[in-house]
Design an enzyme around this catalytic site. Structure first.
Site, PDB file in Angstrom:
ATOM      1  N   CYS A   1      16.065  -4.187  10.790  1.00  0.00           N
ATOM      2  CA  CYS A   1      15.599  -4.317   9.353  1.00  0.00           C
ATOM      3  C   CYS A   1      16.959  -4.825   8.618  1.00  0.00           C
ATOM      4  CB  CYS A   1      15.159  -3.007   8.779  1.00  0.00           C
ATOM      5  SG  CYS A   1      16.175  -1.687   9.086  1.00  0.00           S
TER       6      CYS A   1
ATOM      7  N   GLU B   1      10.443   3.399   4.279  1.00  0.00           N
ATOM      8  CA  GLU B   1      11.718   2.409   4.532  1.00  0.00           C
ATOM      9  C   GLU B   1      11.291   1.097   5.150  1.00  0.00           C
ATOM     10  OE1 GLU B   1      14.218   3.061   2.829  1.00  0.00           O
ATOM     11  OE2 GLU B   1      13.954   5.361   2.423  1.00  0.00           O
TER      12      GLU B   1
HETATM   13  P1  NAD Z   1       4.713  -2.088  11.428  1.00  0.00           P
HETATM   14  O1  NAD Z   1       4.488  -1.724   9.942  1.00  0.00           O
HETATM   15  O2  NAD Z   1       3.833  -3.185  12.010  1.00  0.00           O
HETATM   16  O3  NAD Z   1       4.462  -0.454  12.322  1.00  0.00           O
HETATM   17  C1  NAD Z   1       4.979   0.662  11.625  1.00  0.00           C
HETATM   18  C2  NAD Z   1       3.928   1.835  12.101  1.00  0.00           C
HETATM   19  O4  NAD Z   1       2.595   1.592  11.350  1.00  0.00           O
HETATM   20  C3  NAD Z   1       3.344   1.559  13.522  1.00  0.00           C
HETATM   21  O5  NAD Z   1       3.548   3.085  14.038  1.00  0.00           O
HETATM   22  C4  NAD Z   1       2.165   1.170  13.527  1.00  0.00           C
HETATM   23  O6  NAD Z   1       1.353   1.215  14.592  1.00  0.00           O
HETATM   24  C5  NAD Z   1       1.469   1.407  11.927  1.00  0.00           C
HETATM   25  N1  NAD Z   1       0.769   0.775  11.524  1.00  0.00           N
HETATM   26  C6  NAD Z   1       0.478  -0.811  11.502  1.00  0.00           C
HETATM   27  N2  NAD Z   1      -0.513  -1.110  10.774  1.00  0.00           N
HETATM   28  C7  NAD Z   1      -0.906   0.021  10.378  1.00  0.00           C
HETATM   29  C8  NAD Z   1      -2.187   0.282   9.425  1.00  0.00           C
HETATM   30  N3  NAD Z   1      -2.889  -0.971   8.941  1.00  0.00           N
HETATM   31  N4  NAD Z   1      -2.446   1.512   9.080  1.00  0.00           N
HETATM   32  C9  NAD Z   1      -1.593   2.526   9.529  1.00  0.00           C
HETATM   33  N5  NAD Z   1      -0.566   2.282  10.335  1.00  0.00           N
HETATM   34  C10 NAD Z   1      -0.387   1.114  10.681  1.00  0.00           C
HETATM   35  O7  NAD Z   1       6.366  -2.192  11.670  1.00  0.00           O
HETATM   36  P2  NAD Z   1       6.977  -2.625  13.209  1.00  0.00           P
HETATM   37  O8  NAD Z   1       6.673  -3.944  13.383  1.00  0.00           O
HETATM   38  O9  NAD Z   1       6.796  -1.371  14.012  1.00  0.00           O
HETATM   39  O10 NAD Z   1       8.479  -2.542  12.758  1.00  0.00           O
HETATM   40  C11 NAD Z   1       9.099  -3.601  12.115  1.00  0.00           C
HETATM   41  C12 NAD Z   1       9.089  -3.469  10.487  1.00  0.00           C
HETATM   42  O11 NAD Z   1       9.610  -2.272  10.097  1.00  0.00           O
HETATM   43  C13 NAD Z   1       9.803  -4.476   9.850  1.00  0.00           C
HETATM   44  O12 NAD Z   1       9.344  -5.276   8.589  1.00  0.00           O
HETATM   45  C14 NAD Z   1      11.395  -3.801   9.442  1.00  0.00           C
HETATM   46  O13 NAD Z   1      12.122  -4.658   8.334  1.00  0.00           O
HETATM   47  C15 NAD Z   1      10.714  -2.637   9.342  1.00  0.00           C
HETATM   48  N6  NAD Z   1      12.000  -1.513   9.435  1.00  0.00           N
HETATM   49  C16 NAD Z   1      12.498  -1.049   8.123  1.00  0.00           C
HETATM   50  C17 NAD Z   1      13.538  -0.153   8.384  1.00  0.00           C
HETATM   51  C18 NAD Z   1      14.232   0.434   7.268  1.00  0.00           C
HETATM   52  O14 NAD Z   1      15.048   1.484   7.258  1.00  0.00           O
HETATM   53  N7  NAD Z   1      14.222  -0.253   6.021  1.00  0.00           N
HETATM   54  C19 NAD Z   1      14.055   0.236   9.769  1.00  0.00           C
HETATM   55  C20 NAD Z   1      13.163  -0.359  10.877  1.00  0.00           C
HETATM   56  C21 NAD Z   1      12.293  -1.096  10.708  1.00  0.00           C
END
Ligand code: NAD
Length: 542
Positions: free
Chosen positions: A320, A286
């Site tokens: 989000c 998501e």
């Molecule tokens: P993010 O993508 O930066 O991080 C998410 C997770 O992935 C974290 O644990 C992070 O450490 C890890 N990560 C980051 N880069 C990585 C890589 N290159 N390889 C492996 N793992 C990696 O997201 P965030 O800033 O924590 O959250 C915000 C984002 O999440 C926004 O885009 C938001 O829209 C989305 N979000 C979506 C929903 C939904 O239900 N659609 C809900 C909550 C948040």
């Protein structure tokens, strides 16, 4: 459904819950918490640690978490493998008891602690923490048990002489839960859901929400979760962990929530490793959004403005589901913008410890810089005009004022890109240009997560709902786009917003089971011949 949603506590002055929360906020600020890795039920230290800051006062340190590296990832996978057989053979009832107990502990004695950790660690006001780390996580834990039972009860029909059944097995291998910073409930749900269905998990929480993750692990252990079922390995550098996990032959699925960019990297990595795996991994993600509010001239102005403010600025726009672009018709433009700008100027912003604040700081320096970059772009660009807010200051905490921007077209940078901060961009459309504007709303951004329409005229409501069918996975009529409730509004979107597996419903649990169909015949055949094969004189004459 028998399960009901957890009531939201109000934290009025003098209430017992307010006193308990204040005490936890004080306690958490007066200590430095050591947050080890959790591998195979053991608390593991590592050579490198990372400090957890308070977003509204970044000089304040809440503690340090131990950072996992590739070796820890291997150890976590091994621990998940070692726990798998016993855990997957445990009955659904016994597994359920653990999560129902965790829900009751969280609703009672653990509520204040996990809310306080979410407030201080992730920068949430009391109300935002209560609806997330208390109510939503409690709901996930309780409702998922009922959804799992519904899945298990779903059985095939049988004909006379045989019995058919579906056995809901776990996946073969471990599940990787990779979670975002912005919801404690999402983090807890993403690691708990696959385990409820009999899987074991390697969990990497966001480096920006480890304090609440640390307490979630404590909560699950207190509720009786056996060692190795969930192995938590946080790190500020995720790649060495995901590289090990995604190339392992036992990798059976990923339960991800986070940005679209990261999900696409992970999916690509999974494709590159496909021939290494024992099976086809389940991929659940998501991801990002560019959520909209589309107003019609028949919209009620007060309702619309309240939805714009709550939808865009609660939790500093770091949901989000946050409203990030809005389409307002010319006939009501002046009334809407006048009221909106006036109300935005009254928004109180400050530390989470002052309960009268409506907003507080954004999560960290990285987010602050990104959001400030968009505001600076709007200031310089000919396509945008800032009509409210527009300032930011990270001297003490990462504060960004709620900002309203007007865009000249529905396709400008701020109308189409996810900002993930308190910036709302408006586009004024001519009332008789509604068709083209709806098309732009549908196609200008790559996302398909959340949308809301505001109108009184029922014919308009029907028409807009139809024309925006694929624009959002969660669609609101005369309500703000945020605040989905487990069991009431199953959550998720399509397009670049994810696989739309609908958290908060039984659909999200179905991904974590690997059904086996069993047919048992009571009196098996003893002769391979069929009646049609019997000798027939008339056939021979043809
Ligand atoms: P993010 O993508 O930066 O991080 C998410 C997770 O992935 C974290 O644990 C992070 O450490 C890890 N990560 C980051 N880069 C990585 C890589 N290159 N390889 C492996 N793992 C990696 O997201 P965030 O800033 O924590 O959250 C915000 C984002 O999440 C926004 O885009 C938001 O829209 C989305 N979000 C979506 C929903 C939904 O239900 N659609 C809900 C909550 C948040």
């Amino acid at each position: 459904m028998i399960t009901v949603n957890e009531p939201i506590l109000e934290y009025r002055p003098g209430s017992a819950e307010r006193k308990a929360l204040r005490a936890e906020l004080k306690a958490l600020q007066s200590q430095s918490i050591d947050m080890p890795l959790r591998i195979g039920g053991k608390k593991v230290s590592s050579k490198r640690t990372y400090k957890c800051h308070v977003p509204h006062d970044h000089a304040k340190i809440l503690g340090e978490f131990h950072c996992a590296d590739a070796e820890h990832a291997h150890a976590a996978i091994e621990a998940a493998g070692a726990a798998h057989e016993e855990w997957s053979n445990m009955s659904l009832e016994d597994r359920s008891q653990i999560f129902l107990k965790a829900a009751d502990l969280l609703a009672g004695p653990w509520r204040a602690k996990i809310n306080a950790a979410t407030m201080l660690g992730q920068g949430k006001t009391v109300h935002q923490a209560e609806i997330d780390s208390a109510c939503e996580l409690i709901d996930f834990l309780r409702f998922n048990v009922e959804f799992a039972r519904q899945i298990y009860d779903n059985q095939p029909i049988s004909s006379p002489g045989c019995l058919n059944r579906s056995q809901y097995r776990s996946l073969e291998g471990f599940v990787f839960s990779l979670t975002p910073f912005n919801f404690t409930a999402i983090a807890g749900n993403l690691c708990a859901t696959p385990t409820l269905m009999g899987n074991t998990v390697v969990w990497k929480p966001s480096e920006r929400s480890v304090l609440s993750a640390h307490f979630i692990m404590d909560l699950f252990e207190e509720a009786g979760l056996p060692p190795g079922v969930i192995n938590m390995i946080p790190s500020d550098i995720p790649e060495p962990i995901s590289n090990v996990v995604l190339s392992h032959p036992d990798f059976a699925g990923i339960n991800f929530t986070g940005s679209t960019r990261v999900f696409q990297i992970l999916w690509q990595q999974i494709s590159d490793n496909l021939s290494n795996y024992k099976g086809y991994p389940k991929i659940v993600g998501e991801t990002g959004g560019k959520d909209f509010i589309f107003a019609h001239s028949s919209a009620n102005i007060d309702e619309l403005v309240t939805a714009l403010i709550r939808g865009s600025f609660e939790y500093q726009g770091q949901k989000c589901s946050a409203a990030s672009r809005a389409f307002i018709p010319s006939s009501i433009w002046e009334r809407v913008t006048e009221k909106l700008v006036q109300q935005v100027s009254t928004i109180k912003i400050g530390p989470v410890t002052d309960f009268s604040n409506f907003m507080t700081a954004v999560i960290d320096k990285r987010s602050f810089d990104t959001i400030a970059g968009y505001i600076d772009y709007a200031k310089k660009s000919d396509d945008h005009e800032i009509i409210a807010g527009g300032s930011y200051d990270d001297t003490k905490g990462y504060f960004v004022q709620p900002t309203v921007v007007v865009a000249s077209s529905p396709t400008t940078k701020l109308m189409t890109e996810e900002i993930f901060g308190p910036v709302l961009t408006l586009h004024r459309y001519e009332d008789d240009d509604i068709d083209a504007t709806l098309k732009a709303c549908d196609s200008a951004s790559p996302y398909g997560l959340i949308g809301a329409i505001f109108a009184k005229d029922r014919r308009v409501i029907c028409d807009l709902s139809d024309r925006l069918t694929h624009t959002a996975g969660n669609f609101y009529i005369n309500d703000k786009p945020t605040g989905a409730v487990v069991g009431q509004q199953p959550f998720g979107g399509g397009r670049a917003s994810g696989t739309n597996d609908k958290a908060g419903s039984l659909w999200s649990l179905i991904r974590w089971t690997n059904p086996r169909t069993i047919k048992e015949t009571f009196v098996p055949a003893t002769d391979y011949h069929y009646p049609s094969m019997e000798h027939d004189e008339t056939d021979l004459k043809l």
